[in-house]
Motif scaffolding. Sequence first.
Motif, PDB file in Angstrom:
ATOM      1  N   PHE A   5      73.822  22.011  77.500  1.00  0.00           N
ATOM      2  CA  PHE A   5      72.358  22.040  77.554  1.00  0.00           C
ATOM      3  C   PHE A   5      71.789  21.651  76.199  1.00  0.00           C
ATOM      4  N   THR A   6      70.525  21.266  76.199  1.00  0.00           N
ATOM      5  CA  THR A   6      69.834  20.851  74.988  1.00  0.00           C
ATOM      6  C   THR A   6      68.955  21.992  74.489  1.00  0.00           C
ATOM      7  N   THR A   7      68.970  22.204  73.181  1.00  0.00           N
ATOM      8  CA  THR A   7      68.211  23.290  72.577  1.00  0.00           C
ATOM      9  C   THR A   7      67.213  22.742  71.563  1.00  0.00           C
ATOM     10  N   LEU A  23      66.098  24.159  81.275  1.00  0.00           N
ATOM     11  CA  LEU A  23      65.788  25.321  82.124  1.00  0.00           C
ATOM     12  C   LEU A  23      64.517  26.060  81.734  1.00  0.00           C
ATOM     13  N   GLY A  24      64.040  25.856  80.512  1.00  0.00           N
ATOM     14  CA  GLY A  24      62.858  26.578  80.050  1.00  0.00           C
ATOM     15  C   GLY A  24      63.156  27.994  79.582  1.00  0.00           C
ATOM     16  N   ASN A  38      71.951  33.951  71.110  1.00  0.00           N
ATOM     17  CA  ASN A  38      71.102  34.706  72.035  1.00  0.00           C
ATOM     18  C   ASN A  38      70.641  33.832  73.196  1.00  0.00           C
ATOM     19  N   LEU A  39      70.337  32.564  72.901  1.00  0.00           N
ATOM     20  CA  LEU A  39      69.925  31.648  73.961  1.00  0.00           C
ATOM     21  C   LEU A  39      71.083  31.383  74.918  1.00  0.00           C
ATOM     22  N   LYS A  40      72.275  31.197  74.382  1.00  0.00           N
ATOM     23  CA  LYS A  40      73.443  30.968  75.227  1.00  0.00           C
ATOM     24  C   LYS A  40      73.637  32.137  76.194  1.00  0.00           C
ATOM     25  N   GLU A  41      73.530  33.345  75.680  1.00  0.00           N
ATOM     26  CA  GLU A  41      73.662  34.529  76.529  1.00  0.00           C
ATOM     27  C   GLU A  41      72.549  34.586  77.580  1.00  0.00           C
ATOM     28  N   ALA A  42      71.319  34.272  77.167  1.00  0.00           N
ATOM     29  CA  ALA A  42      70.182  34.302  78.089  1.00  0.00           C
ATOM     30  C   ALA A  42      70.360  33.269  79.201  1.00  0.00           C
ATOM     31  N   VAL A  43      70.856  32.078  78.865  1.00  0.00           N
ATOM     32  CA  VAL A  43      71.079  31.034  79.876  1.00  0.00           C
ATOM     33  C   VAL A  43      72.184  31.456  80.840  1.00  0.00           C
TER      34      VAL A  43
END
Length: 72
Positions: A5-7, A23-24, A38-43
């Motif tokens: 995914f792109t961040t 994904l937003g 944290n973003l990886k975990e949230a996704v």
Amino acid sequence: MTKTFTTAINKEGKWYVAKCLELGVVSQGKTIEEATENLKEAVELYLEDNEEATKNISPEASIITSFEVSYA
């Protein structure tokens, strides 16, 4: 299944805010690395809980570009 995914990460005050562009999903951290983790975990949690979202993930890579504007 594995997907890249792109961040996009922006600094907002004392925090780094990371957003998954496909994904937003958004998360934050005190460092870029923490915000990314944290973003990886949230996704991962988002995809676990949202089976419909996994059906709509494009196998194609995102295209990221930039542009210039002039302003006064």
